[in-house]
Structures are given as C-alpha cells and as structure tokens.
Enzyme design. Structure first.
Site, short mmCIF file in Angstrom:
data_model
loop_
_atom_site.label_atom_id
_atom_site.label_comp_id
_atom_site.label_asym_id
_atom_site.label_seq_id
_atom_site.Cartn_x
_atom_site.Cartn_y
_atom_site.Cartn_z
N ARG A 94 0.87 -1.18 0.00
CA ARG A 94 0.00 0.00 0.00
C ARG A 94 0.90 1.23 0.00
O ARG A 94 1.82 1.32 0.85
CB ARG A 94 -0.87 -0.03 1.26
CG ARG A 94 -2.05 0.87 1.26
CD ARG A 94 -3.23 0.26 0.55
NE ARG A 94 -4.22 1.30 0.28
CZ ARG A 94 -4.88 1.42 -0.85
NH1 ARG A 94 -4.67 0.56 -1.83
NH2 ARG A 94 -5.76 2.37 -1.03
N HIS A 112 13.09 -4.12 0.18
CA HIS A 112 12.82 -4.18 -1.26
C HIS A 112 13.75 -5.22 -1.89
O HIS A 112 14.95 -5.22 -1.59
CB HIS A 112 13.02 -2.81 -1.91
CG HIS A 112 12.65 -2.81 -3.36
ND1 HIS A 112 11.34 -2.86 -3.79
CD2 HIS A 112 13.42 -2.83 -4.47
CE1 HIS A 112 11.32 -2.89 -5.11
NE2 HIS A 112 12.57 -2.87 -5.55
C1 GRF Z 1 9.47 -9.64 -0.27
O1 GRF Z 1 10.17 -10.10 -1.40
C2 GRF Z 1 9.81 -8.20 0.01
O2 GRF Z 1 11.11 -7.88 -0.34
C3 GRF Z 1 8.84 -7.46 -0.88
O3 GRF Z 1 7.66 -8.22 -0.84
C4 GRF Z 1 7.97 -9.57 -0.53
C5 GRF Z 1 7.19 -9.92 0.68
O4 GRF Z 1 7.32 -11.28 1.02
N1 GRF Z 1 8.67 -6.10 -0.45
P1 GRF Z 1 6.81 -11.82 2.40
O5 GRF Z 1 5.35 -11.42 2.54
O6 GRF Z 1 7.64 -11.21 3.49
O7 GRF Z 1 6.98 -13.30 2.32
#
Ligand code: GRF
Length: 216
Positions: A94, A112
């Site tokens: 979001r 990220h």
């Molecule tokens: C991860 O790859 C994170 O870097 C990105 O979204 C994904 C989330 O994965 N922002 P999770 O929900 O923590 O398994």
C-alpha cells in the site's frame, strides 16, 4: 538487558519476512519485540504466522476507507496505541502518503528485493534479469515519500545466474532478505544507525562492512 524496542510490522500477504523477524525476536537478547502486526488485507498467511506466535494482530482493510488519509489515520492510531517505536514494512503493498511518512520519519523502514536504487517498484526480478545485470539482491532502507527511496541501511548481494527465472532469483534473494531484516532492526534498536546528509551510517562499525553485505 535494557528495554526492547517496540516494533509494529505491516504486511499484505505471505509474511515470510515477518516470520524471520519473529524468529529473531526469540533469540537471546534480541533488542526488539513485535508488539503488533497490522494487515491491510484479510485472510492472508502472514496473519496466521502472527497469531501462531501469539502476537496481537489487527486488520485494517483499506477497502473500508473512502480516502487514503482515513485509512492512514486508523493505522497511525493503532500503531500509537500499541506504543510502536519502529514500523517495519514487510511486503506491505500500500502506498503511504507523505503526511503519514512525515509522522513516522526515520521510524519506518522497508524491505525491497533489489539493490536500490536499481529496480524500484514491481516486477523487480524480471527487470533485473532482462537488464543483463550480473548481480541483484535486497535492501533495507528508511522510508521516504518517493517509492523505494530513502537512506539505505543494509544490502545483501545475490549473483544472477544465466538460467535464472524470476522465481529462482526471487527464492535466492528471499533467503538473504530473511537475514538482513532482523539485522537492520538490531542495528536500529541498538542505536548503531545515524542518518546524516540523507545517508544511513553505522555509528560504531561493530560489524565489518563485508558482514553487512553478506551477513550469515
Ligand atoms: C518480499 O520479497 C519483500 O522484499 C517485498 O515483498 C515480498 C514480501 O514477502 N517487499 P513476504 O510477505 O515477506 O513473504
């Protein structure tokens, strides 16, 4: 052991980074505790992970709010009530307004799955592969109004293999995500990070730089 930093984790899905944070908080002397997990989407596995760990959860479904600001007012209220000192975005899908980010300036961090500032935004792994880059990775950074922008706390580097698909690369990067998110929280909770001239710096380099690049 001195008081633990209270963190709130914001999720929208699978919750594997939440899980890595929960596991870290169970280790001896980890300097932070998760006091609340907030999801903007109901029925996600991340919520089950939090409940299993007996962490208070709250669903704030953005679809129930006409304006982004109203959603964020609720979010801010819940975080404040839980006495959260650091907000960890962990797959939180979001966009947050400048107003909300200002309220939590230098107290909100994000993960990220690329080596920022390269490959901001979505579809990261495909774009990294298609660019011909030989390395990608992941980044923990303080959040700023521009998406996937802000002072970089830690990065981990992952080689891109010739036959990588988006999934194979994502899986290898995820392994590193799960290492560096707890490490970033630990560095902040132990007040090892300061922000100067828009950059996050280690106050006392207790970890060699190489350990920050590839912690294990
Ligand atoms: C991860 O790859 C994170 O870097 C990105 O979204 C994904 C989330 O994965 N922002 P999770 O929900 O923590 O398994």
């Amino acid at each position: 052991m001195s008081r633990k930093l209270k963190i709130g984790v914001l999720i929208s899905g699978r919750g594997s980074n939440l899980h890595s944070l929960i596991e870290a908080t169970k280790t001896n002397n980890f300097p932070a505790e998760i006091v609340i997990v907030i999801a903007n989407v109901p029925n996600i596995t991340g919520l089950e992970i939090a409940k299993k760990a007996r962490i208070p959860v709250q669903i704030i479904n953005h679809k129930n709010f006409n304006e982004r600001e109203f959603f964020e007012d609720e979010l801010h209220g819940v975080l404040t009530k839980a006495k959260v000192e650091l907000v960890c975005l962990a797959g939180f899908m979001r966009i947050l307004t400048d107003h909300f980010i200002d309220l939590w300036l230098d107290k909100i961090i994000n993960i990220h799955p690329s080596l920022l500032p390269s490959f901001k935004g979505l579809n990261t792994h495909n774009r990294a592969i298609e660019s011909g880059a030989k390395f990608s990775g992941c980044t923990i950074h303080f959040v700023r109004p521009e998406m996937d922008d802000g002072p970089i706390i830690i990065q981990a580097v992952v080689a891109i293999e010739q036959n990588d698909t988006s999934d194979t690369l994502a899986n290898r990067i995820l392994v590193e995500e799960h290492k560096i998110y707890p490490l970033a929280v630990k560095l902040i909770a132990t007040k090892q990070i300061s922000i100067r001239n828009g950059q996050a710096r280690l106050k006392n380099p207790i970890y060699p730089r190489s350990a920050l690049l590839n912690p294990c």
